[in-house]
Enzyme design. Structure first.
Site, mmCIF file in Angstrom:
data_model
loop_
_atom_site.group_PDB
_atom_site.id
_atom_site.type_symbol
_atom_site.label_atom_id
_atom_site.label_comp_id
_atom_site.label_asym_id
_atom_site.label_seq_id
_atom_site.Cartn_x
_atom_site.Cartn_y
_atom_site.Cartn_z
ATOM 1 N N LYS A 136 0.867 -1.186 0.000
ATOM 2 C CA LYS A 136 0.000 0.000 0.000
ATOM 3 C C LYS A 136 0.903 1.234 0.000
ATOM 4 O O LYS A 136 2.000 1.195 0.583
ATOM 5 C CB LYS A 136 -0.857 -0.038 1.277
ATOM 6 C CG LYS A 136 -1.613 1.232 1.597
ATOM 7 C CD LYS A 136 -2.809 1.416 0.701
ATOM 8 C CE LYS A 136 -3.495 2.771 0.945
ATOM 9 N NZ LYS A 136 -4.459 3.100 -0.115
ATOM 10 N N ALA A 168 -12.153 6.103 -2.714
ATOM 11 C CA ALA A 168 -11.540 7.381 -2.329
ATOM 12 C C ALA A 168 -10.944 7.175 -0.938
ATOM 13 O O ALA A 168 -11.311 7.848 0.020
ATOM 14 C CB ALA A 168 -12.565 8.495 -2.334
ATOM 15 N N ILE A 169 -10.059 6.189 -0.847
ATOM 16 C CA ILE A 169 -9.477 5.840 0.451
ATOM 17 C C ILE A 169 -8.651 7.018 0.983
ATOM 18 O O ILE A 169 -8.688 7.317 2.176
ATOM 19 C CB ILE A 169 -8.576 4.579 0.337
ATOM 20 C CG1 ILE A 169 -9.383 3.392 -0.231
ATOM 21 C CG2 ILE A 169 -7.940 4.232 1.687
ATOM 22 C CD1 ILE A 169 -10.483 2.875 0.641
ATOM 23 N N ASN A 189 5.623 0.988 -2.428
ATOM 24 C CA ASN A 189 4.970 2.117 -3.093
ATOM 25 C C ASN A 189 5.050 3.307 -2.142
ATOM 26 O O ASN A 189 4.700 3.196 -0.968
ATOM 27 C CB ASN A 189 3.521 1.750 -3.431
ATOM 28 C CG ASN A 189 2.783 2.864 -4.147
ATOM 29 O OD1 ASN A 189 2.646 3.972 -3.630
ATOM 30 N ND2 ASN A 189 2.280 2.567 -5.334
ATOM 31 N N CYS A 246 -2.110 9.619 -7.295
ATOM 32 C CA CYS A 246 -3.276 9.317 -6.462
ATOM 33 C C CYS A 246 -4.342 10.388 -6.658
ATOM 34 O O CYS A 246 -4.089 11.571 -6.436
ATOM 35 C CB CYS A 246 -2.913 9.238 -4.989
ATOM 36 S SG CYS A 246 -4.364 8.785 -4.010
ATOM 37 N N LYS A 266 4.531 5.453 -11.073
ATOM 38 C CA LYS A 266 3.146 5.069 -11.369
ATOM 39 C C LYS A 266 2.354 6.268 -11.852
ATOM 40 O O LYS A 266 2.303 7.304 -11.191
ATOM 41 C CB LYS A 266 2.499 4.476 -10.117
ATOM 42 C CG LYS A 266 1.102 3.949 -10.384
ATOM 43 C CD LYS A 266 0.684 2.989 -9.319
ATOM 44 C CE LYS A 266 -0.740 2.542 -9.511
ATOM 45 N NZ LYS A 266 -1.158 1.625 -8.455
ATOM 46 N N ILE A 268 -1.980 1.260 -15.031
ATOM 47 C CA ILE A 268 -2.428 2.604 -14.774
ATOM 48 C C ILE A 268 -2.989 2.713 -13.344
ATOM 49 O O ILE A 268 -3.424 1.706 -12.774
ATOM 50 C CB ILE A 268 -3.570 3.046 -15.760
ATOM 51 C CG1 ILE A 268 -4.768 2.096 -15.671
ATOM 52 C CG2 ILE A 268 -3.067 3.184 -17.155
ATOM 53 C CD1 ILE A 268 -5.978 2.498 -16.514
ATOM 54 N N THR A 294 -6.068 4.633 -11.055
ATOM 55 C CA THR A 294 -7.513 4.615 -11.314
ATOM 56 C C THR A 294 -7.954 5.795 -12.190
ATOM 57 O O THR A 294 -7.308 6.840 -12.231
ATOM 58 C CB THR A 294 -8.281 4.686 -9.979
ATOM 59 O OG1 THR A 294 -7.772 5.777 -9.222
ATOM 60 C CG2 THR A 294 -8.120 3.398 -9.203
ATOM 61 N N GLY A 343 -11.037 -1.962 -11.726
ATOM 62 C CA GLY A 343 -11.749 -3.196 -12.041
ATOM 63 C C GLY A 343 -11.871 -3.431 -13.536
ATOM 64 O O GLY A 343 -11.348 -2.652 -14.347
#
Ligand SMILES: Cc1cc2nc3c(=O)[nH]c(=O)nc-3n(C[C@H](O)[C@H](O)[C@H](O)COP(=O)(O)O)c2cc1C
Length: 308
Positions: free
Chosen positions: A45, A70-71, A99, A130, A170, A196, A198, A222
């Site tokens: 994470k 939207a953590i 990461n 992010c 990333k 990629i 999100t 997903g």
């Protein structure tokens, strides 16, 4: 049995399968479902210097063929990672891709320096993309660092100079032309590019008229985003010299193979692990079986091998 070993910008992996950051915790939770040492690498994470509580709930919402999240980079922080999460990961002997996320390039560099010194990583993946952290916005006018090729090059160069370990960058798919930030990462000294993160999205409950996410906007992941990811990998693979780690709706070996054929060197199982906790391990077996079936002695034969 085909050779599945790859070299991901300096990191030797026994197979080309890892997990997408934020969908696999720090590995331990999933070890109840399968031996995580079967993976080519575990990607953590996103880690930050200090612990983060993340955004207020609701933070996830299921959508057709995907999910919004939207953590907001909730994580234990560098010190707790080193003290409480790293020993288990190290006991498994699996390569660790840490990461990292920072406020400005110097903080990324500090993270990389500290993690390398403590033996907390075998490679870094710098999350420059992010969508769920508000403090990342308005950096020289770019909503995300990775939406500005200049910033990508600048950040990459500074993080690069802080570590000898392989560095992956990333990137966000929320750009007009993925080749621009991808080339900027390469020019900045990245050893690989992760594609990629999100896609920005949102959902509203028509009855209450309220957004499904407290943050209103979130990141879509997903199977819904797989064709977008595949096209971006294909675009980037044609201009990059460095390898690509692909993620974006990869749920099984058949999905993974598509990404190799489009030009990826490694793949990551993302939010599929929430539904099928051992999806990444199944992917390893399925890729080996595919190579067998197609007479490929080495998985590297598949990279960029799409037939026209
Ligand atoms: C719940 C959740 C949390 C995530 N957290 C992170 C993160 O901390 N850092 C990061 O770089 N990407 C994060 N991502 C993005 C994933 O690593 C991945 O790029 C994206 O979900 C696309 O892959 P998928 O469609 O297979 O899930 C997160 C994704 C999800 C679904």
């Amino acid at each position: 049995m085909a050779n599945l070993q790859i070299n991901l910008g300096g990191l030797v992996m026994k197979n080309p399968v890892t997990v997408a950051s934020g969908t696999f915790g720090y590995g331990q939770e999933y070890n109840d479902y399968f031996d995580i040492a079967r993976l080519g690498a575990v990607t953590t994470k996103s880690l930050t210097l200090k612990p983060r509580a993340g955004n207020k709930p609701p933070r996830i919402y299921e959508t057709p063929a995907g999910m919004l999240n939207a953590i907001g980079l909730q994580n234990v922080g560098l010190d707790v990672y080193l003290e409480q999460k790293l020993p288990f990961l190290r006991s498994k002997g699996v390569p660790i891709i840490a990461n990292i996320y920072g406020h400005g390039p110097e903080e990324y560099a500090e993270m990389a320096r500290k993690l390398e010194a403590a033996g907390g990583a075998d490679a870094f993946e710098a999350n420059l993309s992010c969508p769920n952290v508000h403090d990342a916005r308005n950096v020289k006018g770019a909503a995300l660092v990775s939406q500005s090729p200049e910033l990508v090059a600048e950040y990459t160069k500074i993080i690069r100079s802080a570590t000898k370990l392989p560095l992956y960058v990333k990137l966000s798919p929320n750009v007009a032309n993925i080749c621009e930030p991808a080339l900027a990462a390469q020019e900045g000294g990245a050893d690989a590019v992760s594609l990629i993160n999100t896609l920005l999205g949102m959902a509203i409950d028509p009855e209450t008229r309220r957004p499904r996410l407290k943050n209103i906007v979130g990141g879509l992941s997903g199977p819904a985003i797989r064709p977008v990811a595949l096209k971006m990998v294909w675009d980037a693979a044609r201009v990059l010299k460095v390898p690509i780690i692909a993620m974006g709706g990869i749920c099984n070996a058949s999905d993974a193979i598509q990404f190799f054929l489009a030009g990826a060197t490694a793949v990551a199982a993302g939010c599929i692990s929430f539904r099928t906790p051992d999806a990444a391990a199944q992917m390893v077996d399925g890729i080996a079986a595919y190579c067998e079936r197609h007479g490929a002695a080495d998985v590297k034969e598949l990279i960029g091998a799409m037939e026209l």
